[in-house]
Design a protein around this motif. Sequence first.
Motif, PDB file in Angstrom:
ATOM      1  N   ASN A  44       0.828  -1.207   0.000  1.00  0.00           N
ATOM      2  CA  ASN A  44       0.000   0.000   0.000  1.00  0.00           C
ATOM      3  C   ASN A  44       0.862   1.257   0.000  1.00  0.00           C
ATOM      4  N   THR A  45       1.956   1.221   0.753  1.00  0.00           N
ATOM      5  CA  THR A  45       2.882   2.357   0.752  1.00  0.00           C
ATOM      6  C   THR A  45       3.433   2.584  -0.650  1.00  0.00           C
ATOM      7  N   GLY A  46       3.857   1.508  -1.293  1.00  0.00           N
ATOM      8  CA  GLY A  46       4.381   1.616  -2.649  1.00  0.00           C
ATOM      9  C   GLY A  46       3.345   2.153  -3.623  1.00  0.00           C
ATOM     10  N   ALA A  47       2.109   1.684  -3.485  1.00  0.00           N
ATOM     11  CA  ALA A  47       1.033   2.126  -4.378  1.00  0.00           C
ATOM     12  C   ALA A  47       0.742   3.610  -4.209  1.00  0.00           C
ATOM     13  N   ARG A  48       0.750   4.085  -2.971  1.00  0.00           N
ATOM     14  CA  ARG A  48       0.503   5.506  -2.722  1.00  0.00           C
ATOM     15  C   ARG A  48       1.612   6.383  -3.296  1.00  0.00           C
ATOM     16  N   MET A  49       2.841   5.898  -3.228  1.00  0.00           N
ATOM     17  CA  MET A  49       3.988   6.715  -3.608  1.00  0.00           C
ATOM     18  C   MET A  49       4.355   6.616  -5.087  1.00  0.00           C
ATOM     19  N   CYS A  50       3.831   5.632  -5.798  1.00  0.00           N
ATOM     20  CA  CYS A  50       4.279   5.424  -7.180  1.00  0.00           C
ATOM     21  C   CYS A  50       3.695   6.474  -8.118  1.00  0.00           C
ATOM     22  N   LYS A  51       4.368   6.648  -9.256  1.00  0.00           N
ATOM     23  CA  LYS A  51       4.000   7.674 -10.232  1.00  0.00           C
ATOM     24  C   LYS A  51       3.316   7.094 -11.472  1.00  0.00           C
ATOM     25  N   GLY A  52       3.336   5.791 -11.630  1.00  0.00           N
ATOM     26  CA  GLY A  52       2.782   5.167 -12.821  1.00  0.00           C
ATOM     27  C   GLY A  52       1.269   5.061 -12.796  1.00  0.00           C
ATOM     28  N   ASP A  53       0.692   4.851 -13.973  1.00  0.00           N
ATOM     29  CA  ASP A  53      -0.752   4.610 -14.081  1.00  0.00           C
ATOM     30  C   ASP A  53      -1.104   3.201 -13.616  1.00  0.00           C
ATOM     31  N   LEU A  54      -0.137   2.292 -13.753  1.00  0.00           N
ATOM     32  CA  LEU A  54      -0.322   0.897 -13.368  1.00  0.00           C
ATOM     33  C   LEU A  54       0.718   0.519 -12.324  1.00  0.00           C
ATOM     34  N   ILE A  55       0.304  -0.331 -11.388  1.00  0.00           N
ATOM     35  CA  ILE A  55       1.194  -0.852 -10.365  1.00  0.00           C
ATOM     36  C   ILE A  55       1.494  -2.305 -10.701  1.00  0.00           C
ATOM     37  N   CYS A  56       2.753  -2.646 -10.803  1.00  0.00           N
ATOM     38  CA  CYS A  56       3.147  -4.042 -10.994  1.00  0.00           C
ATOM     39  C   CYS A  56       3.760  -4.539  -9.701  1.00  0.00           C
ATOM     40  N   LEU A  57       3.050  -5.420  -9.009  1.00  0.00           N
ATOM     41  CA  LEU A  57       3.577  -6.001  -7.781  1.00  0.00           C
ATOM     42  C   LEU A  57       4.424  -7.219  -8.114  1.00  0.00           C
ATOM     43  N   LEU A  58       5.639  -7.216  -7.628  1.00  0.00           N
ATOM     44  CA  LEU A  58       6.526  -8.363  -7.783  1.00  0.00           C
ATOM     45  C   LEU A  58       7.138  -8.706  -6.431  1.00  0.00           C
ATOM     46  N   ASN A  59       7.020  -9.945  -6.024  1.00  0.00           N
ATOM     47  CA  ASN A  59       7.751 -10.395  -4.845  1.00  0.00           C
ATOM     48  C   ASN A  59       9.245 -10.428  -5.163  1.00  0.00           C
ATOM     49  N   SER A  60      10.059 -10.353  -4.142  1.00  0.00           N
ATOM     50  CA  SER A  60      11.505 -10.353  -4.348  1.00  0.00           C
ATOM     51  C   SER A  60      12.024 -11.701  -4.836  1.00  0.00           C
ATOM     52  N   ASP A  61      11.190 -12.739  -4.776  1.00  0.00           N
ATOM     53  CA  ASP A  61      11.603 -14.060  -5.263  1.00  0.00           C
ATOM     54  C   ASP A  61      10.996 -14.372  -6.634  1.00  0.00           C
ATOM     55  N   VAL A  62      10.557 -13.327  -7.343  1.00  0.00           N
ATOM     56  CA  VAL A  62       9.991 -13.480  -8.681  1.00  0.00           C
ATOM     57  C   VAL A  62      10.973 -12.947  -9.718  1.00  0.00           C
ATOM     58  N   VAL A  63      11.191 -13.735 -10.771  1.00  0.00           N
ATOM     59  CA  VAL A  63      12.086 -13.350 -11.860  1.00  0.00           C
ATOM     60  C   VAL A  63      11.259 -13.200 -13.135  1.00  0.00           C
ATOM     61  N   PRO A  64      11.143 -11.986 -13.671  1.00  0.00           N
ATOM     62  CA  PRO A  64      10.345 -11.786 -14.887  1.00  0.00           C
ATOM     63  C   PRO A  64      11.142 -12.075 -16.149  1.00  0.00           C
ATOM     64  N   GLU A  65      10.439 -12.514 -17.202  1.00  0.00           N
ATOM     65  CA  GLU A  65      11.071 -12.572 -18.512  1.00  0.00           C
ATOM     66  C   GLU A  65      11.270 -11.136 -19.020  1.00  0.00           C
ATOM     67  N   GLU A  66      12.144 -10.958 -19.986  1.00  0.00           N
ATOM     68  CA  GLU A  66      12.515  -9.618 -20.423  1.00  0.00           C
ATOM     69  C   GLU A  66      11.313  -8.813 -20.915  1.00  0.00           C
ATOM     70  N   LYS A  67      10.375  -9.453 -21.644  1.00  0.00           N
ATOM     71  CA  LYS A  67       9.238  -8.754 -22.232  1.00  0.00           C
ATOM     72  C   LYS A  67       7.945  -9.092 -21.488  1.00  0.00           C
ATOM     73  N   PHE A  68       8.033  -9.233 -20.185  1.00  0.00           N
ATOM     74  CA  PHE A  68       6.939  -9.852 -19.425  1.00  0.00           C
ATOM     75  C   PHE A  68       5.651  -9.039 -19.359  1.00  0.00           C
ATOM     76  N   LEU A  69       5.672  -7.756 -19.647  1.00  0.00           N
ATOM     77  CA  LEU A  69       4.458  -6.944 -19.546  1.00  0.00           C
ATOM     78  C   LEU A  69       3.799  -6.647 -20.890  1.00  0.00           C
ATOM     79  N   VAL A  70       4.475  -6.980 -21.968  1.00  0.00           N
ATOM     80  CA  VAL A  70       4.010  -6.588 -23.298  1.00  0.00           C
ATOM     81  C   VAL A  70       2.590  -7.075 -23.588  1.00  0.00           C
TER      82      VAL A  70
END
Length: 296
Positions: free
Chosen positions: A75-101
Amino acid sequence: MEVSIVIPNYNGKELIEKNLPHVLKAKKYPGNNIKEIIIVDDGSYDDSVNFIKKSFPEIRLIVHKKNRGFSCAVNTGARMCKGDLICLLNSDVVPEEKFLVNSLPHFKDKKVFAVSLRERGYSWATGNFLNGYLHHEQGAVSEKTHYSLWASGGSALFRRSTWMELGGMDEKVYSPFYWEDIDLSYRATKRGYDVLWEPGSIVDHKHESTVSKLSKKYVQRIRERNELLFIWKNIHSKKFIRNHMEALLKRIITHPGYLVIFAMALSKLGITLKARKKEIKESKLSDEAVFQRVTA
């Protein structure tokens, strides 16, 4: 639409060191449209803060002086972020390079609140209310976008404006962890928003989080307590509630140890019933309609 990645951290220095470079690599890919990466440190004492400042100065770091739990951190991150979308990632998650496309186009539809990413080896979340409790499991593996019972708090995209409208994750009821992402998604769905699962947005979830280092008995009790709190807060169907009360009584009689779980839930009954009144007032869909949407 621009994306802010929010990563909660609690004593996860080793995970940050190992996995954050993959997130930084994904940030460089233009198609992901990532504006910033925020790490919310939730009172770590493993030197995470100094390590992040020294090793990753490009990261926007927000520090809680004391541990306040997963919901509060995101919630702290969501309040402070500047983007239109919030992408939540746990610290044990590894995304592929184009993971949001493949996920970003879904947000052209104003009804879409969240898109859960595809954790390799897992699928979309089905759900139904059976024998007095919420039953959920994975849907059949598919290459098609699906409605999902929830968007994972560890790997999903959320529309920030709707997140703020909903009040974010419920840190009062579910703290310190578990069921808060199910709760948020369910509340959104009952208000008429869509929660999707996108098979083309792939991440690897290593399941090395802080929770796995805690006492299994404690974690299980919190999980079961929050299951009850979810039902008491969000299930409004008279039929379902009647079934739940019958099943709850039976479980207490046949498994006396469940009284501990029941007592833990009762300690939060006041704030849960207050939240329940708000949900009843603002819901547009019935529980039956929600489960019909996500039944396998």
